[in-house]
Design a protein around this motif. Structure first.
Motif, PDB file in Angstrom:
ATOM      1  N   THR A  93       0.827  -1.199   0.000  1.00  0.00           N
ATOM      2  CA  THR A  93       0.000   0.000   0.000  1.00  0.00           C
ATOM      3  C   THR A  93       0.865   1.254   0.000  1.00  0.00           C
ATOM      4  OG1 THR A  93      -0.108   0.199   2.418  1.00  0.00           O
ATOM      5  CG2 THR A  93      -1.731  -1.241   1.345  1.00  0.00           C
ATOM      6  N   GLN A  94       0.245   2.370  -0.357  1.00  0.00           N
ATOM      7  CA  GLN A  94       0.873   3.685  -0.252  1.00  0.00           C
ATOM      8  C   GLN A  94      -0.105   4.631   0.419  1.00  0.00           C
ATOM      9  OE1 GLN A  94       2.125   4.485  -4.414  1.00  0.00           O
ATOM     10  NE2 GLN A  94       4.204   4.507  -3.604  1.00  0.00           N
ATOM     11  N   GLY A  95       0.417   5.417   1.352  1.00  0.00           N
ATOM     12  CA  GLY A  95      -0.417   6.413   2.006  1.00  0.00           C
ATOM     13  C   GLY A  95      -1.277   5.875   3.129  1.00  0.00           C
ATOM     14  N   LEU A  96      -1.049   4.614   3.556  1.00  0.00           N
ATOM     15  CA  LEU A  96      -1.794   4.016   4.658  1.00  0.00           C
ATOM     16  C   LEU A  96      -0.829   3.602   5.758  1.00  0.00           C
ATOM     17  CD1 LEU A  96      -4.368   1.605   2.939  1.00  0.00           C
ATOM     18  CD2 LEU A  96      -4.908   3.693   4.211  1.00  0.00           C
ATOM     19  N   ASP A  97      -1.171   3.910   6.999  1.00  0.00           N
ATOM     20  CA  ASP A  97      -0.398   3.436   8.132  1.00  0.00           C
ATOM     21  C   ASP A  97      -0.925   2.051   8.483  1.00  0.00           C
ATOM     22  OD1 ASP A  97       1.009   2.968  10.416  1.00  0.00           O
ATOM     23  OD2 ASP A  97       0.147   4.620  11.575  1.00  0.00           O
ATOM     24  N   VAL A  98      -0.399   1.029   7.820  1.00  0.00           N
ATOM     25  CA  VAL A  98      -0.957  -0.315   7.953  1.00  0.00           C
ATOM     26  C   VAL A  98      -0.833  -0.820   9.386  1.00  0.00           C
ATOM     27  CG1 VAL A  98      -0.764  -2.709   7.188  1.00  0.00           C
ATOM     28  CG2 VAL A  98      -0.542  -0.853   5.532  1.00  0.00           C
ATOM     29  N   SER A  99       0.338  -0.666   9.996  1.00  0.00           N
ATOM     30  CA  SER A  99       0.513  -1.167  11.354  1.00  0.00           C
ATOM     31  C   SER A  99      -0.216  -0.306  12.385  1.00  0.00           C
ATOM     32  CB  SER A  99       2.005  -1.269  11.694  1.00  0.00           C
ATOM     33  OG  SER A  99       2.629  -2.240  10.868  1.00  0.00           O
ATOM     34  N   GLY A 100      -0.599   0.887  12.002  1.00  0.00           N
ATOM     35  CA  GLY A 100      -1.395   1.747  12.865  1.00  0.00           C
ATOM     36  C   GLY A 100      -2.884   1.580  12.661  1.00  0.00           C
ATOM     37  N   ALA A 101      -3.276   0.695  11.747  1.00  0.00           N
ATOM     38  CA  ALA A 101      -4.695   0.432  11.506  1.00  0.00           C
ATOM     39  C   ALA A 101      -5.282  -0.347  12.675  1.00  0.00           C
ATOM     40  CB  ALA A 101      -4.866  -0.355  10.213  1.00  0.00           C
ATOM     41  N   LEU A 102      -6.593  -0.292  12.818  1.00  0.00           N
ATOM     42  CA  LEU A 102      -7.285  -0.940  13.924  1.00  0.00           C
ATOM     43  C   LEU A 102      -7.716  -2.355  13.557  1.00  0.00           C
ATOM     44  CD1 LEU A 102      -9.599   2.035  14.937  1.00  0.00           C
ATOM     45  CD2 LEU A 102      -7.524   1.302  16.118  1.00  0.00           C
ATOM     46  N   ILE A 103      -7.639  -3.248  14.534  1.00  0.00           N
ATOM     47  CA  ILE A 103      -8.212  -4.572  14.340  1.00  0.00           C
ATOM     48  C   ILE A 103      -9.716  -4.401  14.082  1.00  0.00           C
ATOM     49  CG2 ILE A 103      -8.654  -6.822  15.377  1.00  0.00           C
ATOM     50  CD1 ILE A 103      -5.690  -6.294  14.805  1.00  0.00           C
ATOM     51  N   LEU A 115     -12.098  -5.897   2.716  1.00  0.00           N
ATOM     52  CA  LEU A 115     -11.243  -6.703   3.582  1.00  0.00           C
ATOM     53  C   LEU A 115     -11.310  -6.161   5.006  1.00  0.00           C
ATOM     54  CD1 LEU A 115      -8.069  -6.792   1.282  1.00  0.00           C
ATOM     55  CD2 LEU A 115      -9.955  -8.453   1.337  1.00  0.00           C
ATOM     56  N   GLU A 116     -11.068  -7.041   5.982  1.00  0.00           N
ATOM     57  CA  GLU A 116     -11.101  -6.648   7.394  1.00  0.00           C
ATOM     58  C   GLU A 116      -9.827  -7.101   8.094  1.00  0.00           C
ATOM     59  OE1 GLU A 116     -14.689  -6.811  10.291  1.00  0.00           O
ATOM     60  OE2 GLU A 116     -13.585  -8.711  10.578  1.00  0.00           O
ATOM     61  N   ILE A 117      -9.208  -6.198   8.820  1.00  0.00           N
ATOM     62  CA  ILE A 117      -7.946  -6.483   9.502  1.00  0.00           C
ATOM     63  C   ILE A 117      -8.176  -7.385  10.715  1.00  0.00           C
ATOM     64  CG2 ILE A 117      -6.080  -5.440  10.846  1.00  0.00           C
ATOM     65  CD1 ILE A 117      -6.249  -3.050   8.949  1.00  0.00           C
ATOM     66  N   THR A 118      -7.339  -8.425  10.820  1.00  0.00           N
ATOM     67  CA  THR A 118      -7.464  -9.388  11.913  1.00  0.00           C
ATOM     68  C   THR A 118      -6.269  -9.416  12.851  1.00  0.00           C
ATOM     69  OG1 THR A 118      -6.447 -11.237  10.694  1.00  0.00           O
ATOM     70  CG2 THR A 118      -8.821 -10.881  10.391  1.00  0.00           C
ATOM     71  N   SER A 119      -5.075  -9.105  12.358  1.00  0.00           N
ATOM     72  CA  SER A 119      -3.874  -9.262  13.177  1.00  0.00           C
ATOM     73  C   SER A 119      -2.652  -8.774  12.425  1.00  0.00           C
ATOM     74  CB  SER A 119      -3.662 -10.738  13.549  1.00  0.00           C
ATOM     75  OG  SER A 119      -3.450 -11.517  12.382  1.00  0.00           O
ATOM     76  N   GLY A 120      -1.537  -8.709  13.130  1.00  0.00           N
ATOM     77  CA  GLY A 120      -0.256  -8.440  12.498  1.00  0.00           C
ATOM     78  C   GLY A 120       0.464  -9.725  12.152  1.00  0.00           C
ATOM     79  N   ARG A 121       1.441  -9.624  11.298  1.00  0.00           N
ATOM     80  CA  ARG A 121       2.227 -10.789  10.874  1.00  0.00           C
ATOM     81  C   ARG A 121       3.316 -11.107  11.907  1.00  0.00           C
ATOM     82  NH1 ARG A 121       5.758 -10.704   6.296  1.00  0.00           N
ATOM     83  NH2 ARG A 121       6.833 -12.703   6.018  1.00  0.00           N
ATOM     84  N   VAL A 176      -2.929  -2.710  15.025  1.00  0.00           N
ATOM     85  CA  VAL A 176      -2.100  -3.849  14.651  1.00  0.00           C
ATOM     86  C   VAL A 176      -0.797  -3.829  15.440  1.00  0.00           C
ATOM     87  CG1 VAL A 176      -0.780  -4.888  12.759  1.00  0.00           C
ATOM     88  CG2 VAL A 176      -3.120  -4.063  12.353  1.00  0.00           C
ATOM     89  N   ALA A 177      -0.192  -2.656  15.567  1.00  0.00           N
ATOM     90  CA  ALA A 177       1.074  -2.540  16.297  1.00  0.00           C
ATOM     91  C   ALA A 177       0.915  -2.921  17.761  1.00  0.00           C
ATOM     92  CB  ALA A 177       1.618  -1.122  16.174  1.00  0.00           C
ATOM     93  N   LEU A 178      -0.183  -2.497  18.388  1.00  0.00           N
ATOM     94  CA  LEU A 178      -0.438  -2.862  19.783  1.00  0.00           C
ATOM     95  C   LEU A 178      -0.624  -4.370  19.911  1.00  0.00           C
ATOM     96  CD1 LEU A 178      -1.124  -2.228  22.753  1.00  0.00           C
ATOM     97  CD2 LEU A 178      -3.489  -1.872  22.016  1.00  0.00           C
ATOM     98  N   GLN A 179      -1.411  -4.944  19.024  1.00  0.00           N
ATOM     99  CA  GLN A 179      -1.637  -6.386  19.053  1.00  0.00           C
ATOM    100  C   GLN A 179      -0.316  -7.140  18.901  1.00  0.00           C
ATOM    101  OE1 GLN A 179      -1.745  -8.370  15.670  1.00  0.00           O
ATOM    102  NE2 GLN A 179      -1.196  -9.940  17.162  1.00  0.00           N
TER     103      GLN A 179
END
Length: 217
Positions: A93-103, A115-121, A176-179
């Motif tokens: 992606t560009q322009g998205l804070d992926v790890s700062g996104a919410l579960i 798509l829906e965010i579930t977790s970090g890698r 995601v980062a917190l998780q």
């Protein structure tokens, strides 16, 4: 958008010694759909190889996204070029804070796919071998920007360059980062993940509940 094919590698620990981590950009269109339960279903993107179904793929890890900005930061640190897909991600992606996104945050990719965010890698030995960097798992974990796994809510087709729009942000603060920190380096944060509820990857939700039963919320 990046797809991988099963290839033999000395660091692969999947049956047959193959891995699909080395993903390469494609233009598309590519069909995106829920692949089925973990252990049975692979990638959510048609034509993308997932070789170790025990730990990868399945409905709750159907798509992996990484921010181009994070790859750029790693390029500067490592002193080498990292192409889109270098971390095994399907979406760069560009322009998205992926790890700062919410579960539980939902993205529309292109005109139809949601798509829906579930977790970090969580980094693994195959990732370490693929990168060929000393102490890679520890370095990646220390950075705390793991990218995000997503489940497919609305299937459809996507193409390279499709816009990504945030269409839903849940009312909690579990990023995601917190998780990622909670399940790797700061286990005392685990109770905070319960605010994400059923949107959280079910394996992680089980870990949270077991921790709460043992230590209290």
């Amino acid at each position: 958008m990046n797809l991988g094919r099963a290839e033999a590698a000395p660091y692969a620990d999947a049956p047959g010694g193959v891995t699909g981590i080395d993903k390469r950009p494609v233009d598309g269109p590519v069909r995106v759909s829920a692949p089925g339960p973990k252990g049975i279903g692979g990638s959510g993107l048609a034509g993308d190889a997932v070789c170790k179904l025990e730990h990868h793929g399945g409905d709750d890890q159907a798509v992996y996204a990484m921010a181009r900005e994070d790859l750029d930061a790693w390029e500067r640190e490592l002193g080498r070029t990292l192409a889109d897909g270098a971390f095994g991600e399907n979406l760069t992606t560009q322009g998205l804070d992926v790890s700062g996104a919410l579960i539980g945050e939902r993205w529309r990719v292109g005109p139809d796919v949601v798509l829906e965010i579930t977790s970090g890698r969580i980094p693994c030995r195959t990732f370490q071998g693929h990168m060929g960097e000393k102490g890679w798992v520890k370095r990646f974990t220390r950075r705390g920007a793991p990218g995000a796994y997503l489940r497919v809510i609305v299937p459809g087709e996507i193409r390279a360059g499709d816009a990504v729009e945030i269409v839903h942000r849940p009312d909690h603060e579990v990023t995601v980062a917190l998780q990622f920190r909670a399940v790797t380096t700061e286990r005392t944060l685990l109770p905070r993940l319960s605010a994400a509820g059923e949107a959280l990857h079910p394996e992680l939700l089980r870990i949270v509940r077991e921790y709460e039963e043992k230590y209290g919320a």
